[in-house]
Design an enzyme around this catalytic site. Structure first.
Site, PDB file in Angstrom:
ATOM      1  CG  HIS A  67     -12.898  19.880  39.798  1.00 33.00           C
ATOM      2  ND1 HIS A  67     -12.386  19.018  39.401  1.00 33.00           N
ATOM      3  CD2 HIS A  67     -13.152  20.929  39.395  1.00 33.00           C
ATOM      4  CE1 HIS A  67     -11.809  19.432  37.766  1.00 33.00           C
ATOM      5  NE2 HIS A  67     -12.146  20.891  38.318  1.00 33.00           N
ATOM      6  N   GLY A 102     -12.849  24.698  47.522  1.00 31.36           N
ATOM      7  CA  GLY A 102     -12.796  23.747  46.185  1.00 31.36           C
ATOM      8  C   GLY A 102     -11.889  24.121  45.185  1.00 31.36           C
ATOM      9  CG  ASP A 103     -10.783  23.470  39.703  1.00 25.91           C
ATOM     10  OD1 ASP A 103     -11.336  24.344  39.511  1.00 25.91           O
ATOM     11  OD2 ASP A 103     -10.414  22.662  39.934  1.00 25.91           O
ATOM     12  CG  PHE A 104     -15.886  26.458  44.361  1.00 19.05           C
ATOM     13  CD1 PHE A 104     -16.049  25.719  43.977  1.00 19.05           C
ATOM     14  CD2 PHE A 104     -16.093  27.342  44.467  1.00 19.05           C
ATOM     15  CE1 PHE A 104     -16.101  24.513  45.696  1.00 19.05           C
ATOM     16  CE2 PHE A 104     -16.315  27.888  46.117  1.00 19.05           C
ATOM     17  CZ  PHE A 104     -16.589  25.695  46.246  1.00 19.05           C
TER      18      PHE A 104
END
Length: 212
Positions: A67, A102-104
């Site tokens: 993240h 993922g939440d980049f």
């Protein structure tokens, strides 16, 4: 602990307190051989890269997640973290398929400022056809978990969440078939979505002749 309620899965955590990410792998399908945490030492938000080596149905893989640094003001740090993560994607063992998702928190503009993805790293939303219906994983025009001012007309929607892939040195073993968004129905008991982001579900075809 969550792992006691999900007996079909192994939980691999990047930490046991404070900020952390988790990779879940299914028993009898995935065999984990190694797990590493690579801290982003310049992060002010406790961010790190999580890396798991495993086999999935006899396919040697590296699973990675992170993240990346949040907020507009941290763009330089976020790009620095992405560059470090992509270095690990590119330089992972050449006999393994690499999946990094993922939440980049990253925008297309920031990827362009990094001069794009390294050669051989594929963006699976693009590879599966750039479907406009699955483009925005953070869509505040639909997802009401975050409350904005009543008089705020602009409702941001961005492709923050992504999955990248790198094939092994040999012929590609897996091919992305479809890219879907999940978590788009509210939980009835609380009238909220599971997250303020949509989840991503990707289906793959496996070329079994290349797994021997």
């Amino acid at each position: 602990m969550l792992s006691r309620r999900c007996l079909d899965y192994t939980f691999i955590e990047s930490a046991v307190e404070s900020y952390f990410t988790v990779i879940m792998v299914k028993h009898k399908v995935v065999q984990v051989t190694d797990s590493k945490i690579i801290p982003f030492t310049s992060s002010t938000q406790g961010r790190a890269l999580q890396k798991v080596e495993c086999t999935i149905k006899a396919l040697p893989c590296v699973l990675m997640t992170s993240h990346l640094e949040s907020m507009k003001t941290n763009s330089d740090e976020r790009k620095h973290q992405m560059k470090r993560a992509l270095h690990h994607v590119v330089n992972a063992s050449r006999n393994r398929t690499v999946l990094f998702g993922g939440d980049f928190n990253i925008k297309d503009r920031e990827i362009r400022e990094m001069k794009g993805l390294p050669k051989g790293v594929l963006d699976l939303w693009i590879e599966t056809g750039r479907n406009k219906d699955t483009q925005f994983t953070w869509d505040t025009s639909i997802n009401t978990n975050l409350k904005f001012a009543e008089n705020q007309d602009f409702k941001p929607k961005i492709r923050f969440d992504r999955i990248y892939m790198r094939h092994p040195k040999t012929e590609p073993v897996i091919s992305p078939v479809s890219f879907q968004l999940i978590g788009q129905e509210k939980i009835p008991t609380c009238d909220c979505f599971p997250s303020d982001h949509w989840g991503i579900l990707v289906h793959f075809d496996i070329n079994k002749s290349n797994t021997k």
